[in-house]
Design a protein around this motif. Structure first.
Motif, PDB file in Angstrom:
ATOM      1  N   ARG A  44      65.830  -8.142 -46.305  1.00  0.00           N
ATOM      2  CA  ARG A  44      65.510  -6.730 -46.095  1.00  0.00           C
ATOM      3  C   ARG A  44      64.388  -6.575 -45.068  1.00  0.00           C
ATOM      4  O   ARG A  44      64.465  -5.732 -44.162  1.00  0.00           O
ATOM      5  CB  ARG A  44      65.095  -6.087 -47.408  1.00  0.00           C
ATOM      6  CG  ARG A  44      64.722  -4.605 -47.258  1.00  0.00           C
ATOM      7  CD  ARG A  44      63.847  -4.167 -48.411  1.00  0.00           C
ATOM      8  NE  ARG A  44      64.560  -4.199 -49.672  1.00  0.00           N
ATOM      9  CZ  ARG A  44      63.968  -4.368 -50.856  1.00  0.00           C
ATOM     10  NH1 ARG A  44      62.653  -4.529 -50.926  1.00  0.00           N
ATOM     11  NH2 ARG A  44      64.676  -4.379 -51.964  1.00  0.00           N
ATOM     12  N   MET A  72      67.617   1.803 -53.327  1.00  0.00           N
ATOM     13  CA  MET A  72      66.848   2.756 -52.531  1.00  0.00           C
ATOM     14  C   MET A  72      65.949   2.049 -51.523  1.00  0.00           C
ATOM     15  O   MET A  72      65.851   2.476 -50.357  1.00  0.00           O
ATOM     16  CB  MET A  72      66.029   3.664 -53.441  1.00  0.00           C
ATOM     17  CG  MET A  72      65.324   4.790 -52.686  1.00  0.00           C
ATOM     18  SD  MET A  72      66.442   5.849 -51.701  1.00  0.00           S
ATOM     19  CE  MET A  72      67.203   6.814 -53.008  1.00  0.00           C
ATOM     20  N   ASP A  73      65.301   0.958 -51.914  1.00  0.00           N
ATOM     21  CA  ASP A  73      64.452   0.236 -50.971  1.00  0.00           C
ATOM     22  C   ASP A  73      65.277  -0.352 -49.826  1.00  0.00           C
ATOM     23  O   ASP A  73      64.862  -0.309 -48.659  1.00  0.00           O
ATOM     24  CB  ASP A  73      63.690  -0.887 -51.685  1.00  0.00           C
ATOM     25  CG  ASP A  73      62.575  -0.355 -52.572  1.00  0.00           C
ATOM     26  OD1 ASP A  73      62.143   0.802 -52.366  1.00  0.00           O
ATOM     27  OD2 ASP A  73      62.127  -1.095 -53.463  1.00  0.00           O
ATOM     28  N   ARG A  76      66.278   2.589 -47.531  1.00  0.00           N
ATOM     29  CA  ARG A  76      65.169   3.073 -46.700  1.00  0.00           C
ATOM     30  C   ARG A  76      64.909   2.119 -45.539  1.00  0.00           C
ATOM     31  O   ARG A  76      64.642   2.550 -44.404  1.00  0.00           O
ATOM     32  CB  ARG A  76      63.915   3.245 -47.552  1.00  0.00           C
ATOM     33  CG  ARG A  76      63.968   4.434 -48.501  1.00  0.00           C
ATOM     34  CD  ARG A  76      62.646   4.647 -49.198  1.00  0.00           C
ATOM     35  NE  ARG A  76      62.665   5.808 -50.072  1.00  0.00           N
ATOM     36  CZ  ARG A  76      62.419   5.789 -51.366  1.00  0.00           C
ATOM     37  NH1 ARG A  76      62.107   4.639 -51.967  1.00  0.00           N
ATOM     38  NH2 ARG A  76      62.466   6.878 -52.092  1.00  0.00           N
ATOM     39  N   ALA A  79      67.652   2.647 -42.999  1.00  0.00           N
ATOM     40  CA  ALA A  79      67.446   3.886 -42.256  1.00  0.00           C
ATOM     41  C   ALA A  79      66.337   3.720 -41.223  1.00  0.00           C
ATOM     42  O   ALA A  79      66.456   4.183 -40.082  1.00  0.00           O
ATOM     43  CB  ALA A  79      67.110   5.020 -43.218  1.00  0.00           C
ATOM     44  N   ALA A  80      65.260   3.036 -41.598  1.00  0.00           N
ATOM     45  CA  ALA A  80      64.155   2.806 -40.661  1.00  0.00           C
ATOM     46  C   ALA A  80      64.586   1.946 -39.494  1.00  0.00           C
ATOM     47  O   ALA A  80      64.058   2.085 -38.379  1.00  0.00           O
ATOM     48  CB  ALA A  80      62.980   2.158 -41.394  1.00  0.00           C
ATOM     49  N   LEU A  99      71.299   8.981 -52.126  1.00  0.00           N
ATOM     50  CA  LEU A  99      70.999   8.382 -50.826  1.00  0.00           C
ATOM     51  C   LEU A  99      71.193   9.357 -49.662  1.00  0.00           C
ATOM     52  O   LEU A  99      70.689   9.119 -48.564  1.00  0.00           O
ATOM     53  CB  LEU A  99      71.883   7.149 -50.600  1.00  0.00           C
ATOM     54  CG  LEU A  99      71.658   5.978 -51.556  1.00  0.00           C
ATOM     55  CD1 LEU A  99      72.743   4.925 -51.357  1.00  0.00           C
ATOM     56  CD2 LEU A  99      70.284   5.367 -51.358  1.00  0.00           C
ATOM     57  N   LEU A 102      68.519  10.559 -46.943  1.00  0.00           N
ATOM     58  CA  LEU A 102      67.996   9.647 -45.926  1.00  0.00           C
ATOM     59  C   LEU A 102      68.505  10.002 -44.530  1.00  0.00           C
ATOM     60  O   LEU A 102      67.942   9.558 -43.529  1.00  0.00           O
ATOM     61  CB  LEU A 102      68.378   8.201 -46.263  1.00  0.00           C
ATOM     62  CG  LEU A 102      67.707   7.601 -47.501  1.00  0.00           C
ATOM     63  CD1 LEU A 102      68.288   6.226 -47.803  1.00  0.00           C
ATOM     64  CD2 LEU A 102      66.198   7.511 -47.301  1.00  0.00           C
TER      65      LEU A 102
END
Length: 262
Positions: A44, A72-73, A76, A79-80, A99, A102
């Motif tokens: 991740r 969720m982590d 995120r 998405a970043a 989700l 996002l």
């Protein structure tokens, strides 16, 4: 148009280093099943660098996230990293809605009998761009074997539900785990396209060119579509062409072929 989507373990330097050379329309960086538990956090953390890396030749980059507490982590982080879409493992309507804020397109991976029955609910969520069925997980949940005879009906049910919502539908009517029989994969991919599937995923780069060819219009199809569209400019309503009746849905299908060819 994602004719081919190649899974790449997001923790493996061996696979990451050459992913951009494989010719896939999309690369799926996998944080889920392909990654050992001990490597999941590092995989991740590496998304930001690896999304740009595997997409350097122009492929779209998607990320398959874990289900449960990690979802969720993972999402995120994806998405970043500005991924093209997030593949949501073990997808169900509630998780997809969670989700959606996002702001990243979601691809629902349906992997249980309940998810197949809720496929239209999943596809109807605005953030969801499409669906695909996880054949191995579904077969396990059914207590069945992941053979085409078992997977055909649920995959078609999910496909119909997804198309009813005007979304993309990915997959073949077989498991992707057996990647060695390229002749059988070619037949399956061509069958899937005949049913209107938009592309399929794979776990080995040898399958990529097979999918790219199978899910693209052939030269003969393009020539037929051009004749239909050109003849439609000279005719009102139904007309005959090449010994067959052509009406509005046929013309629309021909235009869709040319759109894909472009």
């Amino acid at each position: 148009m994602y004719r081919s989507m190649l899974y790449v373990p997001a923790h493996s330097e061996r696979f990451l280093s050459r992913a951009h050379e494989r010719g896939a329309d999309a690369i799926i960086l996998d944080l889920e099943d392909a990654v050992p538990e001990a490597d999941k956090d590092a995989a991740r953390a590496g998304l930001a660098a690896n999304v740009a890396r595997v997409g350097q030749a122009g492929a779209a980059v998607l990320v398959r996230i874990n289900s449960g507490d990690r979802a969720m982590d993972d999402a995120r982080a994806a998405a970043a990293a500005k991924v093209a879409a997030i593949i949501v493992a073990k997808a169900e309507p509630g998780g997809l809605r969670a989700l959606a804020p996002l702001g990243v397109p979601l691809l629902a991976l349906l992997e249980s009998p309940a998810a197949i029955l809720e496929a239209r609910d999943c596809a109807a969520i605005p953030a969801v761009m499409g669906t695909m069925v996880g054949g191995e997980d579904l077969a396990t949940a059914l207590g069945a074997r992941a053979v085409p005879e078992v997977l055909r009906t649920p995959k078609l049910l999910a496909h119909y539900a997804t198309k009813a919502e005007g979304k993309l539908s990915f997959g073949m009517l077989r498991s992707i785990a057996d990647y060695t029989d390229l002749a059988a994969i070619k037949v399956s991919a061509e069958e899937a396209r005949m049913h209107g599937f938009d592309g399929a995923s794979c776990v080995h780069p040898s399958v990529v060119p097979v999918l790219n060819a199978a899910f693209a219009p052939s030269a003969e199809e393009i020539a037929w579509a051009k004749r239909v569209v050109e003849a439609a400019t000279r005719n009102d309503g139904a007309f005959a062409l090449d010994g067959q009746m052509v009406d509005k849905p046929v013309v629309e299908r021909a235009r869709a072929v040319l759109a894909k060819a472009r």
